[in-house]
Design an enzyme around this catalytic site. Structure first.
Site, PDB file in Angstrom:
ATOM      1  N   GLU A 180     -12.988  10.091  -1.544  1.00  0.00           N
ATOM      2  CA  GLU A 180     -13.366   9.160  -2.614  1.00  0.00           C
ATOM      3  C   GLU A 180     -14.790   8.631  -2.489  1.00  0.00           C
ATOM      4  O   GLU A 180     -15.241   7.842  -3.311  1.00  0.00           O
ATOM      5  CB  GLU A 180     -12.355   7.994  -2.662  1.00  0.00           C
ATOM      6  CG  GLU A 180     -10.903   8.508  -2.702  1.00  0.00           C
ATOM      7  CD  GLU A 180      -9.901   7.576  -3.361  1.00  0.00           C
ATOM      8  OE1 GLU A 180     -10.291   6.521  -3.888  1.00  0.00           O
ATOM      9  OE2 GLU A 180      -8.714   7.927  -3.342  1.00  0.00           O
TER      10      GLU A 180
HETATM   11  C1  LIG Z   1      -4.869   9.652  -4.509  1.00  0.00           C
HETATM   12  N1  LIG Z   1      -5.564   8.504  -4.050  1.00  0.00           N
HETATM   13  C2  LIG Z   1      -5.509   7.335  -4.699  1.00  0.00           C
HETATM   14  O1  LIG Z   1      -4.870   7.188  -5.727  1.00  0.00           O
HETATM   15  N2  LIG Z   1      -6.208   6.309  -4.159  1.00  0.00           N
HETATM   16  C3  LIG Z   1      -6.132   5.051  -4.753  1.00  0.00           C
HETATM   17  N3  LIG Z   1      -5.390   4.823  -5.747  1.00  0.00           N
HETATM   18  N4  LIG Z   1      -6.875   4.062  -4.237  1.00  0.00           N
HETATM   19  C4  LIG Z   1      -6.846   2.808  -4.817  1.00  0.00           C
HETATM   20  C5  LIG Z   1      -7.899   2.397  -5.611  1.00  0.00           C
HETATM   21  C6  LIG Z   1      -7.864   1.138  -6.195  1.00  0.00           C
HETATM   22  C7  LIG Z   1      -6.779   0.289  -6.022  1.00  0.00           C
HETATM   23  C8  LIG Z   1      -5.709   0.733  -5.239  1.00  0.00           C
HETATM   24  C9  LIG Z   1      -5.726   1.991  -4.641  1.00  0.00           C
END
Ligand SMILES: CNC(=O)NC(=N)Nc1ccccc1
Length: 301
Positions: free
Chosen positions: A139
């Site tokens: 990410e």
């Molecule tokens: C597959 N990975 C994710 O979905 N990560 C993710 N949702 N991270 C996140 C970003 C913002 C708030 C909560 C979790």
């Protein structure tokens, strides 16, 4: 088609076997390897929320006491689940400095979490359990090295021709994805679960609004032009209101027309639904069924 969930970062999450008892779940991504090696010889680090005893291998951040995960992976396999080990995640500092580190990292993951008994200079955090593959939930910090890692992993996979191992990725929905577009174009993925949430310009909620900004078609084209045109494209969704940034959750009624449309428009490329994440789904009960059960029902329509 399949339901994939992330497991490992849920608040007060139950143990893995709880989710492997759920018939609606097909693929479980255990997250995360959240510390990446900076140099050849460095060990990565891990975090699986409340699931390990806090002990790490000396002078590392790699958890060594994940007793429940160790006990539960065989149960999951017995129940026919695909169990992936996920790299990255929200809190990780991801960066692959060069191809040597990329290949070292791939080797470490393979010898530590792949088939046992290959190279005992590596730790076995899950003992003799072997995962079914590796998921790239990258990410931050750009996409160098992931294609090299994946090619290296694929060369290790080829040493076990009688067994099936997978590569998957969780890009964010904006194209090009700075972290994974290069890897998707240049190395073989089996599953791509796009995070069609948290990014207003392309999230699935745009389909509801009918503004044409939900970009499944563009992602399908990207995959069909990628190193593996047969990769399956999953629609990634938040499993509850609070599982993602406010405003990106969709109820099962809202998800149905979206999935029904693209599942039928792209019968070969459509792979299913990915959910962030398992515990949020469990805690999101609607009409007596949890969110993942509603998603599985939609896929069976
Ligand atoms: C597959 N990975 C994710 O979905 N990560 C993710 N949702 N991270 C996140 C970003 C913002 C708030 C909560 C979790």
């Amino acid at each position: 088609s399949n339901v994939a969930v992330y497991y490992g970062q849920g608040a007060y999450q139950p143990r893995l076997s709880h989710f492997c008892q759920e018939t609606s779940l097909d693929i479980i991504n255990i997250g995360f390897i959240n510390v990446f090696p900076k140099a050849v010889g460095d060990w990565p680090g891990s975090n699986f929320g409340n699931q390990c005893d806090g002990n790490v291998y000396e002078d590392t951040e790699l958890l060594s006491g994940c007793h429940q995960i160790i006990d539960d992976i065989p149960i999951c396999k017995e129940l026919g689940k695909t169990v992936m080990l996920s790299l990255g995640g929200e809190t990780a500092y991801e960066d692959i400095p060069n191809d040597e580190v990329a290949e070292w990292f791939a080797d470490f993951l393979w010898y530590s979490f792949g088939p046992p008994g290959q190279n005992d200079t590596f730790p076995r955090p899950f003992l003799d359990n072997q995962v079914d593959g590796f998921d790239f939930d990258i990410e931050h910090n750009g996409g160098n090295g992931y294609a090299t890692m994946i090619k290296r992993l694929r060369s290790h996979y080829a040493d076990f021709p009688d067994e099936t191992f997978y590569i998957s990725g969780a890009p964010q929905c904006q194209l090009p994805d700075l972290q994974l577009s290069d890897a998707i174009a240049n190395s073989d993925f089996d599953f791509i679960w796009v995070q069609w949430y948290n990014t207003g310009s392309c999230s699935a909620t745009n389909f509801l609004e009918g503004n044409g900004d939900f970009n499944f078609v563009e992602w399908a084209a990207k995959i069909q032009a990628s190193a593996n045109p047969d990769a399956k494209l999953f629609i990634g969704l938040p499993a509850s209101e609070k599982a993602a940034v406010d405003g990106f959750y969709m109820s099962p009624e809202e998800v149905y027309p979206l999935v029904d449309f693209y599942m039928n428009l792209y019968p070969d490329t459509f792979g299913g639904i990915m959910l962030w994440e398992a515990t949020a789904s469990d805690n999101n009960t609607i009409d007596g069924h949890n969110y993942a059960q509603h998603m599985k029902h939609i896929l069976r329509e």
